[in-house]
Design a protein around this motif. Structure first.
Motif, PDB file in Angstrom:
ATOM      1  N   GLN A   1       0.788  -1.229  -0.007  1.00 43.70           N
ATOM      2  CA  GLN A   1      -0.116   0.099  -0.026  1.00 43.70           C
ATOM      3  C   GLN A   1       1.078   1.177  -0.002  1.00 43.70           C
ATOM      4  O   GLN A   1       2.013   1.204   0.545  1.00 43.70           O
ATOM      5  CB  GLN A   1      -0.779   0.044   1.244  1.00 43.70           C
ATOM      6  CG  GLN A   1      -2.022  -0.828   0.899  1.00 43.70           C
ATOM      7  CD  GLN A   1      -3.145  -0.728   0.075  1.00 43.70           C
ATOM      8  OE1 GLN A   1      -3.592   0.340   0.008  1.00 43.70           O
ATOM      9  NE2 GLN A   1      -3.353  -1.747  -0.835  1.00 43.70           N
TER      10      GLN A   1
ATOM     11  N   ILE B   1     -10.613  -7.082   5.606  1.00 47.27           N
ATOM     12  CA  ILE B   1     -10.216  -7.903   4.362  1.00 47.27           C
ATOM     13  C   ILE B   1     -10.186  -9.369   4.148  1.00 47.27           C
ATOM     14  O   ILE B   1      -9.699  -9.807   5.028  1.00 47.27           O
ATOM     15  CB  ILE B   1      -8.751  -7.411   3.670  1.00 47.27           C
ATOM     16  CG1 ILE B   1      -8.511  -5.918   4.032  1.00 47.27           C
ATOM     17  CG2 ILE B   1      -8.433  -7.867   2.351  1.00 47.27           C
ATOM     18  CD1 ILE B   1      -9.097  -5.124   3.074  1.00 47.27           C
TER      19      ILE B   1
ATOM     20  N   LEU C   1      -6.334  -5.937  -2.763  1.00 44.61           N
ATOM     21  CA  LEU C   1      -6.469  -4.359  -2.898  1.00 44.61           C
ATOM     22  C   LEU C   1      -5.874  -3.606  -3.905  1.00 44.61           C
ATOM     23  O   LEU C   1      -4.829  -4.273  -4.388  1.00 44.61           O
ATOM     24  CB  LEU C   1      -6.191  -3.940  -1.446  1.00 44.61           C
ATOM     25  CG  LEU C   1      -6.644  -4.061  -0.318  1.00 44.61           C
ATOM     26  CD1 LEU C   1      -6.212  -3.402   1.130  1.00 44.61           C
ATOM     27  CD2 LEU C   1      -8.178  -4.344  -0.329  1.00 44.61           C
TER      28      LEU C   1
ATOM     29  N   PHE D   1      -5.611   1.567  -2.019  1.00 49.92           N
ATOM     30  CA  PHE D   1      -6.800   1.528  -1.330  1.00 49.92           C
ATOM     31  C   PHE D   1      -6.767   2.370  -0.171  1.00 49.92           C
ATOM     32  O   PHE D   1      -7.568   3.085   0.324  1.00 49.92           O
ATOM     33  CB  PHE D   1      -7.213   0.149  -0.984  1.00 49.92           C
ATOM     34  CG  PHE D   1      -8.255  -0.081  -0.349  1.00 49.92           C
ATOM     35  CD1 PHE D   1      -9.457  -0.253  -0.934  1.00 49.92           C
ATOM     36  CD2 PHE D   1      -8.159  -0.470   1.080  1.00 49.92           C
ATOM     37  CE1 PHE D   1     -10.689  -0.765  -0.256  1.00 49.92           C
ATOM     38  CE2 PHE D   1      -9.202  -0.729   1.873  1.00 49.92           C
ATOM     39  CZ  PHE D   1     -10.672  -0.660   1.157  1.00 49.92           C
TER      40      PHE D   1
ATOM     41  N   TYR E   1     -16.650  -1.843  -5.234  1.00 51.69           N
ATOM     42  CA  TYR E   1     -15.553  -3.000  -5.449  1.00 51.69           C
ATOM     43  C   TYR E   1     -15.648  -3.399  -6.833  1.00 51.69           C
ATOM     44  O   TYR E   1     -16.393  -2.914  -7.636  1.00 51.69           O
ATOM     45  CB  TYR E   1     -16.011  -3.931  -4.393  1.00 51.69           C
ATOM     46  CG  TYR E   1     -17.277  -4.709  -4.846  1.00 51.69           C
ATOM     47  CD1 TYR E   1     -17.429  -5.783  -5.536  1.00 51.69           C
ATOM     48  CD2 TYR E   1     -18.611  -4.071  -4.252  1.00 51.69           C
ATOM     49  CE1 TYR E   1     -18.757  -6.359  -5.885  1.00 51.69           C
ATOM     50  CE2 TYR E   1     -19.882  -4.753  -4.516  1.00 51.69           C
ATOM     51  CZ  TYR E   1     -20.002  -5.773  -5.299  1.00 51.69           C
ATOM     52  OH  TYR E   1     -21.137  -6.370  -5.422  1.00 51.69           O
TER      53      TYR E   1
ATOM     54  N   TYR F   1     -11.356  -2.491  -3.975  1.00 51.02           N
ATOM     55  CA  TYR F   1     -11.300  -3.579  -3.481  1.00 51.02           C
ATOM     56  C   TYR F   1     -11.694  -4.687  -4.227  1.00 51.02           C
ATOM     57  O   TYR F   1     -12.689  -4.521  -5.001  1.00 51.02           O
ATOM     58  CB  TYR F   1     -12.468  -3.725  -2.350  1.00 51.02           C
ATOM     59  CG  TYR F   1     -12.321  -4.990  -1.343  1.00 51.02           C
ATOM     60  CD1 TYR F   1     -11.797  -4.876  -0.081  1.00 51.02           C
ATOM     61  CD2 TYR F   1     -13.178  -6.159  -1.689  1.00 51.02           C
ATOM     62  CE1 TYR F   1     -11.603  -6.161   0.594  1.00 51.02           C
ATOM     63  CE2 TYR F   1     -13.206  -7.324  -1.069  1.00 51.02           C
ATOM     64  CZ  TYR F   1     -12.212  -7.237   0.332  1.00 51.02           C
ATOM     65  OH  TYR F   1     -12.206  -8.289   1.078  1.00 51.02           O
TER      66      TYR F   1
END
Length: 344
Positions: free
Chosen positions: A27, A90, A96, A100, A120, A194
């Motif tokens: 991320q 999650i 992801l 995200f 999503y 997602y």
């Protein structure tokens, strides 16, 4: 930066868990912890996580379990151990987009939101399709109750004593309705980050099994929700519609192929629950098709049809007609298979 506790329940997902954790570790927003909640599966999922933990000891924590408790209980354990300002859920076979957490955190700070909601992307064996969000529809969050497409302020959850109550199936619905009944500040985003993975083979296998027990379990869950979740006068009709729509969809989907005798038993329980939720449910304004555009079209039209037929006392007939067609269809398929074998 605001720390996010990412809760990942783990149960027999050795094929997918590495992809899931890698998507979190990569991320762009790096202030997070990953809480992997061991739900006591029989495969090598936890061993895979332990290997990844050696590489990322500051990021990955494992909450070991003693017995299988189900998804709701696993998430509850994760919430109790969380230390972040925000909480994200999650599922361990999902993954992801890289931005995200960053996107959700920026949205959270706009209004100091309690719940941040996005859309999503459905992944069916690599075939992707997006379910976007309508940011102008205040009812979207009622129609799309997945816990995983949202991020929650931990203080809001703790102050209102919100959890999944250890529910094994359809745990998202009750959790979301309880959250919404507490009047959270909600921020809707026109963003889908997602990836919700669906294995088409698993879907096919599950559609061939007798799921009468699942319907009855769902009835028990809704019965408790009807007793415990209360909204203000303006919002209660929306909650009532959601409960009835869920019951109707469950009857039609999980009840299919159960046979006439079981369907009769299910309908008796279904009818009692509808009367408990609202004896005047057929007068509920949300039944009209001009409302709730964010509800999946098939579910919305089916609920509308069933409740219109209920008004004239014919809803029971439709359930039994559908059941008859399902059984005839299954017998026809078996006949065709036998005929092909004999021909061969």
């Amino acid at each position: 930066m605001s720390k996010v506790s990412v809760i990942v329940p783990v149960y027999n997902v050795e094929q997918y868990i590495k992809r899931c954790l890698k998507s979190i570790l990569d991320q762009s927003w790096q202030d997070f912890e990953i809480l992997c909640v061991d739900d006591c599966g029989q495969d090598q999922s936890i061993s895979i996580i332990e290997q990844m933990q050696k590489e990322y000891p500051q990021k990955i924590k494992i909450l070991y379990g003693e017995q299988n408790m189900g998804l709701g209980a696993a998430r509850d354990r994760g919430m109790k151990a969380a230390s972040g300002k925000y909480i994200a859920f999650i599922d361990s076979d999902d993954y992801l987009k890289r931005n995200f957490l960053e996107t959700y955190m920026h949205a959270a700070q706009k209004k100091d939101a309690d719940i941040i909601v996005g859309g999503y992307i459905r992944d069916v064996n690599g075939k992707l399709s997006e379910t976007p969000i309508d940011v102008n529809d205040d009812t979207f969050v009622w129609m799309n109750v997945s816990a995983c497409t949202k991020v929650y302020k931990r203080k809001f959850l703790e102050d209102n004593h919100l959890s999944f109550y250890g529910v094994r199936r359809y745990e998202d619905e009750g959790f979301m309705y309880r959250c919404l009944a507490c009047h959270p500040v909600v921020e809707l985003m026109a963003y889908s980050g997602y990836y919700y993975y669906m294995n088409s083979e698993s879907i096919t296998r599950s559609s061939k099994s007798d799921r009468t027990g699942i319907v009855k379990e769902y009835f028990q869950t809704v019965n408790k929700l009807a007793d415990t979740v209360k909204c203000d006068r303006e919002t209660q009709p929306l909650l009532n519609y959601c409960l009835v729509s869920g019951l109707t969809a469950n009857m039609l989907y999980n009840g299919q192929g159960c046979g006439g005798k079981k369907m009769k038993e299910l309908y008796i329980q279904y009818n009692k629950l509808l009367n408990k939720i609202d004896r005047d449910i057929c007068k509920n304004k949300y039944i009209a098709l001009k409302y709730l555009k964010s509800e999946p079209a098939k579910k919305r039209y089916t609920t509308w049809l069933i409740l219109r037929l209920r008004k004239i006392g014919l809803d029971r007939l439709l359930f039994f007609i559908k059941e008859m067609f399902v059984l005839v269809g299954e017998r026809l398929k078996r006949f065709i298979k036998i005929k092909r074998r004999l021909h061969i």
